[in-house]
Design a protein around this motif. Structure first.
Motif, PDB file in Angstrom:
ATOM      1  N   UNK A   4       0.833  -1.208   0.000  1.00  0.00           N
ATOM      2  CA  UNK A   4       0.000   0.000   0.000  1.00  0.00           C
ATOM      3  C   UNK A   4       0.874   1.266   0.000  1.00  0.00           C
ATOM      4  N   UNK A   5       2.012   1.227   0.674  1.00  0.00           N
ATOM      5  CA  UNK A   5       2.918   2.371   0.647  1.00  0.00           C
ATOM      6  C   UNK A   5       3.526   2.548  -0.749  1.00  0.00           C
ATOM      7  N   UNK A   6       3.808   1.444  -1.418  1.00  0.00           N
ATOM      8  CA  UNK A   6       4.314   1.502  -2.790  1.00  0.00           C
ATOM      9  C   UNK A   6       3.275   2.130  -3.715  1.00  0.00           C
ATOM     10  N   UNK A   7       2.022   1.736  -3.553  1.00  0.00           N
ATOM     11  CA  UNK A   7       0.938   2.283  -4.367  1.00  0.00           C
ATOM     12  C   UNK A   7       0.812   3.790  -4.129  1.00  0.00           C
ATOM     13  N   UNK A   8       0.857   4.209  -2.871  1.00  0.00           N
ATOM     14  CA  UNK A   8       0.770   5.633  -2.551  1.00  0.00           C
ATOM     15  C   UNK A   8       1.943   6.411  -3.136  1.00  0.00           C
ATOM     16  N   UNK A   9       3.145   5.852  -3.047  1.00  0.00           N
ATOM     17  CA  UNK A   9       4.334   6.519  -3.584  1.00  0.00           C
ATOM     18  C   UNK A   9       4.232   6.660  -5.104  1.00  0.00           C
ATOM     19  N   UNK A  10       3.752   5.627  -5.782  1.00  0.00           N
ATOM     20  CA  UNK A  10       3.587   5.675  -7.233  1.00  0.00           C
ATOM     21  C   UNK A  10       2.559   6.724  -7.620  1.00  0.00           C
ATOM     22  N   UNK A  11       1.429   6.740  -6.920  1.00  0.00           N
ATOM     23  CA  UNK A  11       0.378   7.713  -7.216  1.00  0.00           C
ATOM     24  C   UNK A  11       0.895   9.141  -7.054  1.00  0.00           C
TER      25      UNK A  11
END
Length: 94
Positions: A4-11
């Motif tokens: 979920x942190x990876x998804x937030x960073x990508x967004x």
């Protein structure tokens, strides 16, 4: 870092919605998983590579009871860190 942190960073980095970033991350991981299941190697230059290692079956012992047990052959994913990542992590360590 969690998924979920990876998804937030990508967004945040790409200025896209969380839903679009989640789709990108999920497709990436699913593609890598599919390749490994098929026995292919996944290489990400500068980061590392994933491959499947096959282990033979063997006779082992239950450490608690000492009973002889048969350990079945298995296939497990294996990650080998790339030279560039290894050097970056080592040079940035305290």
């Amino acid at each position: 870092m969690t998924k979920s942190q990876l998804i937030e960073a990508l967004a945040k980095a790409e200025g896209i919605t969380l839903k679009a970033a989640e789709l990108a991350v999920n497709v990436t991981f699913a593609s890598m998983e599919k390749a490994l299941i098929q026995g292919d190697r996944v290489e990400i230059r500068g980061f590392g590579s994933f491959k499947v290692k096959e282990y033979e079956g063997y006779k082992g012992r239950n450490p608690k009871t000492g009973e002889l047990i048969e350990v079945k052959p298995k296939r497990l994913p294996f990650f080998k860190v790339g030279k560039e990542l290894k050097e970056r992590v080592d040079s940035d360590s305290p």
